[in-house]
Design a protein around this motif. Structure first.
Motif, short mmCIF file in Angstrom:
data_model
loop_
_atom_site.label_atom_id
_atom_site.label_comp_id
_atom_site.label_asym_id
_atom_site.label_seq_id
_atom_site.Cartn_x
_atom_site.Cartn_y
_atom_site.Cartn_z
N LEU A 126 0.85 -1.19 0.00
CA LEU A 126 0.00 0.00 0.00
C LEU A 126 0.88 1.24 0.00
CD1 LEU A 126 -3.16 0.50 0.39
CD2 LEU A 126 -2.55 1.15 2.69
N HIS A 127 0.53 2.21 -0.82
CA HIS A 127 1.29 3.47 -0.91
C HIS A 127 0.30 4.62 -0.72
CE1 HIS A 127 4.60 6.03 -2.54
NE2 HIS A 127 3.57 6.82 -2.79
N LEU A 128 0.62 5.51 0.22
CA LEU A 128 -0.21 6.70 0.47
C LEU A 128 0.63 7.93 0.16
CD1 LEU A 128 -2.57 7.55 3.30
CD2 LEU A 128 -0.62 9.03 2.97
N PHE A 129 0.08 8.85 -0.63
CA PHE A 129 0.75 10.09 -0.99
C PHE A 129 -0.15 11.26 -0.63
CE2 PHE A 129 1.45 13.50 -4.14
CZ PHE A 129 2.77 13.79 -3.85
N VAL A 130 0.39 12.26 0.05
CA VAL A 130 -0.36 13.47 0.41
C VAL A 130 -0.15 14.49 -0.70
CG1 VAL A 130 -0.75 15.26 2.12
CG2 VAL A 130 -0.02 12.99 2.86
N ALA A 131 -1.16 14.66 -1.55
CA ALA A 131 -1.06 15.58 -2.69
C ALA A 131 -1.27 17.03 -2.27
CB ALA A 131 -2.09 15.20 -3.76
N GLY A 187 2.73 15.88 5.63
CA GLY A 187 2.35 17.10 4.93
C GLY A 187 2.40 16.92 3.44
N GLU A 188 2.08 17.98 2.74
CA GLU A 188 2.05 17.97 1.28
C GLU A 188 3.37 17.44 0.72
OE1 GLU A 188 1.44 21.45 -1.96
OE2 GLU A 188 -0.04 21.34 -0.34
N PRO A 242 -7.74 20.83 5.38
CA PRO A 242 -8.24 20.32 4.10
C PRO A 242 -7.10 19.62 3.34
CG PRO A 242 -9.13 22.49 4.50
CD PRO A 242 -8.10 22.24 5.58
N ALA A 243 -7.37 18.39 2.89
CA ALA A 243 -6.31 17.60 2.29
C ALA A 243 -6.84 16.72 1.16
CB ALA A 243 -5.65 16.72 3.34
N GLU A 244 -5.91 16.31 0.31
CA GLU A 244 -6.18 15.36 -0.77
C GLU A 244 -5.09 14.31 -0.70
OE1 GLU A 244 -6.30 15.21 -5.63
OE2 GLU A 244 -6.46 17.14 -4.62
N ILE A 245 -5.50 13.03 -0.61
CA ILE A 245 -4.53 11.95 -0.59
C ILE A 245 -4.79 11.00 -1.74
CG2 ILE A 245 -4.15 12.07 1.91
CD1 ILE A 245 -5.93 9.57 2.17
N LEU A 246 -3.75 10.32 -2.15
CA LEU A 246 -3.84 9.27 -3.16
C LEU A 246 -3.39 7.98 -2.49
CD1 LEU A 246 -2.14 11.16 -6.10
CD2 LEU A 246 -4.58 10.87 -5.72
N VAL A 247 -4.18 6.92 -2.62
CA VAL A 247 -3.86 5.64 -2.03
C VAL A 247 -3.81 4.61 -3.15
CG1 VAL A 247 -4.58 3.84 -0.41
CG2 VAL A 247 -4.95 6.25 0.15
N ARG A 248 -2.68 3.91 -3.25
CA ARG A 248 -2.52 2.86 -4.25
C ARG A 248 -2.38 1.53 -3.52
NH1 ARG A 248 1.90 3.53 -8.69
NH2 ARG A 248 0.40 5.10 -9.29
N GLU A 249 -3.27 0.63 -3.84
CA GLU A 249 -3.27 -0.71 -3.27
C GLU A 249 -2.72 -1.67 -4.32
OE1 GLU A 249 -6.67 -3.93 -1.99
OE2 GLU A 249 -7.17 -1.82 -1.89
N MET A 250 -1.70 -2.45 -3.97
CA MET A 250 -1.06 -3.35 -4.92
C MET A 250 -1.10 -4.78 -4.39
SD MET A 250 2.06 -0.78 -5.78
CE MET A 250 2.08 -0.15 -4.11
N ARG A 251 -1.34 -5.70 -5.26
CA ARG A 251 -1.49 -7.11 -4.88
C ARG A 251 -0.31 -7.98 -5.30
NH1 ARG A 251 -5.19 -7.79 -1.07
NH2 ARG A 251 -6.79 -6.24 -1.35
N ALA A 252 0.48 -7.56 -6.27
CA ALA A 252 1.57 -8.39 -6.79
C ALA A 252 2.91 -7.72 -6.59
CB ALA A 252 1.36 -8.68 -8.27
N ALA A 253 3.92 -8.48 -6.31
CA ALA A 253 5.27 -7.96 -6.15
C ALA A 253 5.91 -7.79 -7.53
CB ALA A 253 6.11 -8.90 -5.30
N VAL A 254 6.83 -6.87 -7.62
CA VAL A 254 7.56 -6.63 -8.85
C VAL A 254 8.89 -7.38 -8.76
CG1 VAL A 254 8.68 -4.90 -10.29
CG2 VAL A 254 6.51 -4.38 -9.16
N ALA A 255 9.17 -8.20 -9.74
CA ALA A 255 10.44 -8.93 -9.77
C ALA A 255 11.49 -8.09 -10.46
CB ALA A 255 10.26 -10.25 -10.49
N LEU A 256 12.62 -7.95 -9.82
CA LEU A 256 13.72 -7.16 -10.40
C LEU A 256 14.84 -8.06 -10.85
CD1 LEU A 256 13.84 -4.23 -7.86
CD2 LEU A 256 12.78 -4.26 -10.09
#
Length: 61
Positions: free
Chosen positions: A9-14, A27-28, A47-61
């Motif tokens: 899970l990745h959370l970003f404060v826009a 903060g921003e 007052p805030a805006e956040i973006l949340v990205r939920e990921m289910r698979a790992a990235v192979a490097l």
């Protein structure tokens, strides 16, 4: 708001500022990443805006 449970899970404060349970104030432009967790509460401290990205698979490097 309660963040979803996800392997990755990745959370970003826009815009604004939030308080993230277990992390503290963000903060921003700040971001937080979680692995195999969920259920954390996030609340706007102004007052805030956040973006949340939920990921289910790992990235192979």
């Amino acid at each position: 708001m309660i963040l979803p449970e996800a392997p990755y899970l990745h959370l970003f404060v826009a815009r604004g500022a939030v308080d993230l349970e277990g992390v503290g104030a963000l903060g921003e432009g700040d971001a937080a990443r979680f692995t195999a967790t969920g259920g954390h509460r996030v609340a706007a401290s102004e007052p805030a805006e956040i973006l949340v990205r939920e990921m289910r698979a790992a990235v192979a490097l």
